[in-house]
Enzyme design. Structure first.
Site, PDB file in Angstrom:
ATOM      1  N   ALA A 134       0.870  -1.171   0.000  1.00 13.25           N
ATOM      2  CA  ALA A 134       0.000   0.000   0.000  1.00 13.25           C
ATOM      3  C   ALA A 134       0.907   1.221   0.000  1.00 13.25           C
ATOM      4  O   ALA A 134       1.730   1.382   0.907  1.00 13.25           O
ATOM      5  CB  ALA A 134      -0.902   0.005   1.234  1.00 13.25           C
ATOM      6  N   ALA A 142       4.283  -6.195  -7.644  1.00 19.43           N
ATOM      7  CA  ALA A 142       2.916  -5.965  -8.096  1.00 19.43           C
ATOM      8  C   ALA A 142       2.863  -4.902  -9.189  1.00 19.43           C
ATOM      9  O   ALA A 142       2.073  -5.013 -10.138  1.00 19.43           O
ATOM     10  CB  ALA A 142       2.040  -5.553  -6.910  1.00 19.43           C
ATOM     11  N   GLU A 195      12.620  -7.005  -3.255  1.00 20.87           N
ATOM     12  CA  GLU A 195      11.836  -6.532  -2.116  1.00 20.87           C
ATOM     13  C   GLU A 195      11.194  -7.676  -1.328  1.00 20.87           C
ATOM     14  O   GLU A 195      10.393  -7.433  -0.432  1.00 20.87           O
ATOM     15  CB  GLU A 195      10.765  -5.533  -2.567  1.00 20.87           C
ATOM     16  CG  GLU A 195      11.346  -4.186  -2.967  1.00 20.87           C
ATOM     17  CD  GLU A 195      10.298  -3.139  -3.251  1.00 20.87           C
ATOM     18  OE1 GLU A 195      10.642  -1.945  -3.190  1.00 20.87           O
ATOM     19  OE2 GLU A 195       9.139  -3.500  -3.545  1.00 20.87           O
ATOM     20  N   GLY A 244      10.558   2.813 -13.445  1.00 21.84           N
ATOM     21  CA  GLY A 244      11.399   1.630 -13.615  1.00 21.84           C
ATOM     22  C   GLY A 244      10.604   0.346 -13.596  1.00 21.84           C
ATOM     23  O   GLY A 244      10.933  -0.620 -14.306  1.00 21.84           O
ATOM     24  N   ASP A 245       9.536   0.312 -12.790  1.00 22.48           N
ATOM     25  CA  ASP A 245       8.687  -0.881 -12.736  1.00 22.48           C
ATOM     26  C   ASP A 245       7.904  -1.054 -14.032  1.00 22.48           C
ATOM     27  O   ASP A 245       7.727  -2.179 -14.522  1.00 22.48           O
ATOM     28  CB  ASP A 245       7.730  -0.792 -11.557  1.00 22.48           C
ATOM     29  CG  ASP A 245       8.451  -0.853 -10.222  1.00 22.48           C
ATOM     30  OD1 ASP A 245       9.565  -1.408 -10.175  1.00 22.48           O
ATOM     31  OD2 ASP A 245       7.900  -0.350  -9.231  1.00 22.48           O
TER      32      ASP A 245
END
Length: 305
Positions: free
Chosen positions: A10, A40, A135, A243-244
């Site tokens: 979150a 995610a 992560e 970047g994601d």
């Protein structure tokens, strides 16, 4: 099929005039909730780009957990490998300055209980691409990538947050995705500019090396050749999640069977478009948006090979 193993958070986003210095308090009028976590985010980016995506990770049995799962489902991500934990869901505090720069603090929470065993062997084969980040526990990511490699899956690793990896791990993956700072960490004491370091890693370990350079574009060292892909020009609002978006779309393109060069171009467009809205996922483009801007992307240049 693309399997993404990683974090889910979150994100509490605070728009500020400037990032606080040490000991400084900066006021802002509000905060925004956003779906986040590198794993995610990348899964969502890949799904929006048209890939069939399964996400493996861990959420808490708390209100955030239900919201986070629903966000993945809405994006078209298969959450059958997502499990629940008694730990609280991962949470990030993201400060975004008026310039678009950001500073982030992450509480791992349930992400620390994600395990490689959540991904069954039956999903790891030649038709599968596996994408990991840093992560969730490193031992679990390395265990999953080792199993995937042994079964013929394509293995991609986004080394974020950066950590020094053992050389045998680099030799087992198909592609390493890093930004300039992360490249410095993994390259160790190698001298030279980013392009030289990327090519040196590629030559030594055999894996493709992709380096994102922000407004300077991206580098690709693959198949004995080094390319520089200039960035797509956009009005930057927030660089969080760029970047994601790049990593997720790059993985989706490779999983679809495109070339390294085509995947790099699609990822460069996606990363740039992700900077045009606040939040790690708000600006993530769908496949139609990516294709619509590909013709605006400057041509890649061959630097070596």
């Amino acid at each position: 099929m693309l399997v993404v193993f990683g974090s889910i958070n979150a994100d509490l986003v605070f728009p500020v005039e400037h990032l606080p210095a040490a000991g400084e308090t900066v006021l802002c009028p509000r905060f925004l909730f956003r779906h986040g976590g590198k794993g995610a985010n990348q899964a969502t980016a890949a799904a929006r780009a048209g890939a069939k995506v399964l996400f493996a990770g861990c959420i808490g049995r708390d209100p955030w957990g239900a919201v986070l799962r629903a966000g993945l489902v809405e994006a078209g991500v298969d959450t059958s490998l997502l499990r629940e934990s008694d730990q609280p869901s991962g949470t990030a505090v993201v400060m975004v300055a008026a310039s678009g720069e950001n500073a982030i603090v992450v509480a791992a929470g349930a992400n620390g209980e994600a395990t490689a065993a959540q991904v069954p062997d039956g999903l790891l084969g030649r038709e599968t691409t596996v994408l990991c980040q840093n992560e969730v526990p490193l031992r679990e990511s390395t265990a999953l990538l080792a199993r995937a490699r042994a079964r013929g899956a394509r293995c991609l690793w986004n080394l974020a947050p950066a950590t020094q990896l053992r050389s045998e791990l680099l030799a087992e993956i198909d592609a390493l995705l890093v930004n300039a700072a992360e490249l410095h960490t993994v390259a160790g004491d190698r001298s030279g500019e980013a392009a030289e370091r990327a090519m040196a890693l590629h030559r030594q370990y055999g894996c493709a090396v992709v380096v994102t350079l922000g407004a300077e574009g991206a580098l690709l060292a693959a198949r004995g050749r080094l390319l520089h892909q200039p960035a797509l020009a956009v009005d930057v609002v927030d660089t969080t999640g760029a970047g994601d978006a790049f990593a997720g779309v790059f993985a989706a393109a490779l999983d679809r069977g495109t070339s390294w060069e085509a995947a790099l171009a699609e990822a460069a467009v996606a990363g740039a478009l992700a900077c045009t809205a606040v939040g790690a996922r708000s600006g993530q483009p769908d496949r139609a948006a990516i294709l619509a801007r590909l013709s605006h992307l400057p041509a890649a240049r061959i630097l070596e090979g």
